[in-house]
Write an enzyme that holds these catalytic residues in place. Structure first.
Site, PDB file in Angstrom:
ATOM      1  N   ILE A  20       0.825  -1.203   0.000  1.00  0.00           N
ATOM      2  CA  ILE A  20       0.000   0.000   0.000  1.00  0.00           C
ATOM      3  C   ILE A  20       0.863   1.258   0.000  1.00  0.00           C
ATOM      4  O   ILE A  20       0.597   2.213  -0.730  1.00  0.00           O
ATOM      5  CB  ILE A  20      -0.947  -0.007   1.220  1.00  0.00           C
ATOM      6  CG1 ILE A  20      -1.981  -1.130   1.083  1.00  0.00           C
ATOM      7  CG2 ILE A  20      -1.642   1.348   1.366  1.00  0.00           C
ATOM      8  CD1 ILE A  20      -2.750  -1.404   2.367  1.00  0.00           C
ATOM      9  N   TYR A 157      -1.820  -8.185  16.246  1.00  0.00           N
ATOM     10  CA  TYR A 157      -2.136  -7.192  15.218  1.00  0.00           C
ATOM     11  C   TYR A 157      -3.447  -6.489  15.551  1.00  0.00           C
ATOM     12  O   TYR A 157      -3.547  -5.249  15.479  1.00  0.00           O
ATOM     13  CB  TYR A 157      -2.218  -7.895  13.869  1.00  0.00           C
ATOM     14  CG  TYR A 157      -2.469  -7.001  12.683  1.00  0.00           C
ATOM     15  CD1 TYR A 157      -1.400  -6.454  11.972  1.00  0.00           C
ATOM     16  CD2 TYR A 157      -3.754  -6.707  12.246  1.00  0.00           C
ATOM     17  CE1 TYR A 157      -1.613  -5.642  10.862  1.00  0.00           C
ATOM     18  CE2 TYR A 157      -3.982  -5.896  11.146  1.00  0.00           C
ATOM     19  CZ  TYR A 157      -2.906  -5.370  10.461  1.00  0.00           C
ATOM     20  OH  TYR A 157      -3.130  -4.562   9.364  1.00  0.00           O
TER      21      TYR A 157
END
Length: 337
Positions: A20, A157
């Site tokens: 990204i 995460y």
């Protein structure tokens, strides 16, 4: 709040060597922004800057580990030293380990929180003084739909991304109270086809995967560039993410039940991978300095992203739908009265 056009901006993209961050930096540069890119991988940064310059853009790179405050401060300082100001701070850097919780070591869990949460906090800390000095700007933090709804096998995460959402909510209100024209945006992607799943740690015995369907990284980059010009609170990327968000609000227990069926097997591939294989938890992994991952065949388009970036069309369509329902109900009543 009025943000500068992208072609007048100086932008720092943190976590830009692949995925990204890489496509985001390329798109900013193609739109005329001056770009400073940062990551741990010098090889990835060099190739990115060469690509930007080869296309006529302007870019510099800074090698930095976002878990180290002084290194991330150097990104902001060198951006301002090179270009005189900072207009948008885009923070993408992340790592992870896909594993049952009981197999994760304390050091791994702490490291993932340090990178994925504290790295983002440090980024905001170092960028804010420069944005205030400029008098406006954008903090754009790439979070995850896992900051709204946790998945199994990704406890560290998800913990970090939930923490990030809490931090951004607090910061956003503080800036509003001070009447500072600095937008704070959380970008919440669904499953994205980047090299993330090649690079993170895994203790599944196989190469991990996100839960399909996938979306291409370009969709996230488009959302980030939109947020750099249009103040927006948050932006979910991927229609499946929007569905998950609605389901989580309606019935978290229903989502629990769905994930208990698909959440764990859905993150396994059939490709063997040792837990001792190289990963990027504590050090960069070379060889993945590209935008897309291995799951392009599982990628689908997202229809609602475009509507979110075109509010007049979005609300016009909504108004027409409401009008259509009203006409239908009125007609039904007249026929049955």
């Amino acid at each position: 709040m009025q943000l500068k056009p992208i072609n007048q901006q100086v932008v720092a993209v943190v976590g830009a060597s692949s995925g990204i961050g890489r496509i985001t930096a390329l798109k900013f540069a193609m739109r005329g922004a001056k770009v400073v890119v940062a990551a741990r991988s010098e090889q990835g940064l060099k190739s990115l800057v060469d690509e930007i310059r080869g296309n006529g853009g302007e870019a510099r790179y800074v090698i930095a580990d976002v878990s180290e405050f002084e290194q991330i401060k150097a990104i902001a300082d060198q951006t301002v030293a090179e270009y005189g100001r900072l207009d948008s701070w885009v923070h993408v850097a992340a790592t992870g380990v896909i594993s049952p919780f009981e197999k994760i070591t304390p050091q791994e869990f702490e490291r993932i929180v340090q990178v994925n949460l504290m790295g983002q906090v440090y980024g905001a800390m170092v960028a804010l003084p420069h944005l205030k000095r400029e008098g406006r700007g954008a903090l754009i933090h790439v979070s995850s739909m896992q900051g709204r709804r946790s998945l199994p096998l990704q406890s560290s995460y998800c913990a970090a991304k939930h923490g990030l959402e809490g931090f951004l909510e607090s910061l956003r209100v503080e800036l509003q109270y001070e009447k500072l024209p600095i937008s704070v945006t959380s970008i919440l992607p669904a499953t994205i086809n980047t090299p993330y799943y090649n690079k993170v740690g895994t203790k599944l015995g196989v190469k991990p995967t996100g839960i399909p369907p996938y979306y291409q990284p370009e969709l996230v980059a488009d959302a980030i560039l939109y947020a750099a010009e249009h103040p927006i609170r948050d932006f979910i990327v991927g229609d499946v993410g929007r569905v998950l968000d609605v389901l989580q609000k309606i019935s978290p227990s229903l989502v629990d039940s769905l994930l208990s069926v698909i959440g764990i097997p859905g993150q396994h591939t059939g490709e063997s991978k040792s837990e001792n294989a190289p990963n990027n938890i504590f050090a960069p992994v070379e060889g993945y300095d590209h935008v897309e991952g291995d799951f392009s065949k599982l990628a689908i388009p997202s229809l609602l992203d475009w509507l979110d970036m075109n509010p007049p069309v979005k609300w016009g369509a909504f108004a027409l739908a409401v009008l259509g329902i009203a006409v239908f109900v009125s007609d039904w009543h007249s026929r049955n009265s």
